[in-house]
Design a protein around this motif. Structure first.
Motif, PDB file in Angstrom:
ATOM      1  N   ASP A  31       0.867  -1.171   0.000  1.00 52.66           N
ATOM      2  CA  ASP A  31       0.000   0.000   0.000  1.00 52.66           C
ATOM      3  C   ASP A  31       0.912   1.232   0.000  1.00 52.66           C
ATOM      4  O   ASP A  31       2.124   1.100  -0.115  1.00 52.66           O
ATOM      5  N   GLN A  32       0.353   2.392   0.114  1.00 50.34           N
ATOM      6  CA  GLN A  32       1.169   3.608   0.027  1.00 50.34           C
ATOM      7  C   GLN A  32       1.525   4.172   1.399  1.00 50.34           C
ATOM      8  O   GLN A  32       1.594   5.382   1.585  1.00 50.34           O
ATOM      9  N   TRP A  33       1.783   3.279   2.338  1.00 50.42           N
ATOM     10  CA  TRP A  33       2.255   3.684   3.656  1.00 50.42           C
ATOM     11  C   TRP A  33       3.522   4.518   3.476  1.00 50.42           C
ATOM     12  O   TRP A  33       4.426   4.142   2.724  1.00 50.42           O
ATOM     13  N   ASN A  52      -3.305   2.671  -3.642  1.00 47.96           N
ATOM     14  CA  ASN A  52      -3.795   3.666  -2.696  1.00 47.96           C
ATOM     15  C   ASN A  52      -5.168   3.219  -2.206  1.00 47.96           C
ATOM     16  O   ASN A  52      -6.172   3.364  -2.901  1.00 47.96           O
ATOM     17  N   HIS A  53      -5.214   2.667  -1.002  1.00 50.33           N
ATOM     18  CA  HIS A  53      -6.464   2.108  -0.497  1.00 50.33           C
ATOM     19  C   HIS A  53      -7.547   3.143  -0.224  1.00 50.33           C
ATOM     20  O   HIS A  53      -8.710   2.784  -0.099  1.00 50.33           O
ATOM     21  N   SER A  54      -7.185   4.398  -0.140  1.00 53.86           N
ATOM     22  CA  SER A  54      -8.226   5.410   0.050  1.00 53.86           C
ATOM     23  C   SER A  54      -8.984   5.682  -1.263  1.00 53.86           C
ATOM     24  O   SER A  54     -10.049   6.283  -1.250  1.00 53.86           O
ATOM     25  N   LYS A  55      -8.427   5.198  -2.384  1.00 54.28           N
ATOM     26  CA  LYS A  55      -9.067   5.397  -3.684  1.00 54.28           C
ATOM     27  C   LYS A  55      -9.567   4.098  -4.307  1.00 54.28           C
ATOM     28  O   LYS A  55     -10.564   4.085  -5.010  1.00 54.28           O
ATOM     29  N   GLN A  56      -8.828   3.000  -4.075  1.00 54.32           N
ATOM     30  CA  GLN A  56      -9.164   1.734  -4.722  1.00 54.32           C
ATOM     31  C   GLN A  56      -8.439   0.591  -4.013  1.00 54.32           C
ATOM     32  O   GLN A  56      -7.498   0.819  -3.279  1.00 54.32           O
ATOM     33  N   PHE A  57      -8.898  -0.631  -4.252  1.00 52.34           N
ATOM     34  CA  PHE A  57      -8.241  -1.787  -3.663  1.00 52.34           C
ATOM     35  C   PHE A  57      -7.326  -2.490  -4.651  1.00 52.34           C
ATOM     36  O   PHE A  57      -6.471  -3.275  -4.260  1.00 52.34           O
ATOM     37  N   ILE A  58      -7.519  -2.204  -5.928  1.00 54.22           N
ATOM     38  CA  ILE A  58      -6.635  -2.714  -6.973  1.00 54.22           C
ATOM     39  C   ILE A  58      -6.271  -1.547  -7.870  1.00 54.22           C
ATOM     40  O   ILE A  58      -7.150  -0.834  -8.359  1.00 54.22           O
ATOM     41  N   ASP A  59      -4.972  -1.323  -8.087  1.00 54.78           N
ATOM     42  CA  ASP A  59      -4.534  -0.250  -8.976  1.00 54.78           C
ATOM     43  C   ASP A  59      -4.886  -0.656 -10.392  1.00 54.78           C
ATOM     44  O   ASP A  59      -4.362  -1.650 -10.916  1.00 54.78           O
TER      45      ASP A  59
END
Length: 72
Positions: A31-33, A52-59
């Motif tokens: 993730d983008q930690w 980016n889990h705040s936008k999607q679960f799969i890029d």
């Protein structure tokens, strides 16, 4: 090494563990930690894909996801 307990989730803790446990030139999905920001610039030349889990679960562009490992 699954299940490794760490003292904290800061970059100065996590990056040395990554460098010790993951072979050079490996592909890393995360993730983008913020602590992971420097992975792609390390001398081991990792390929680092993020989601980016705040936008999607799969890029959608790269297909990167962390769903399987996070479910463990």
């Amino acid at each position: 090494m699954l299940g490794l307990a760490v003292q904290n989730r800061k970059s100065n803790t996590l990056i040395p563990i990554i460098r010790e446990q993951i072979l050079p030139k490996s592909i890393i999905y995360s993730d983008q930690w913020k602590a992971y920001e420097s992975i792609s610039s390390l001398p081991e030349k990792y390929q680092h894909y993020t989601v980016n889990h705040s936008k999607q679960f799969i890029d959608k562009r790269t297909g990167c996801n962390t769903n399987s490992i996070e479910s463990i």
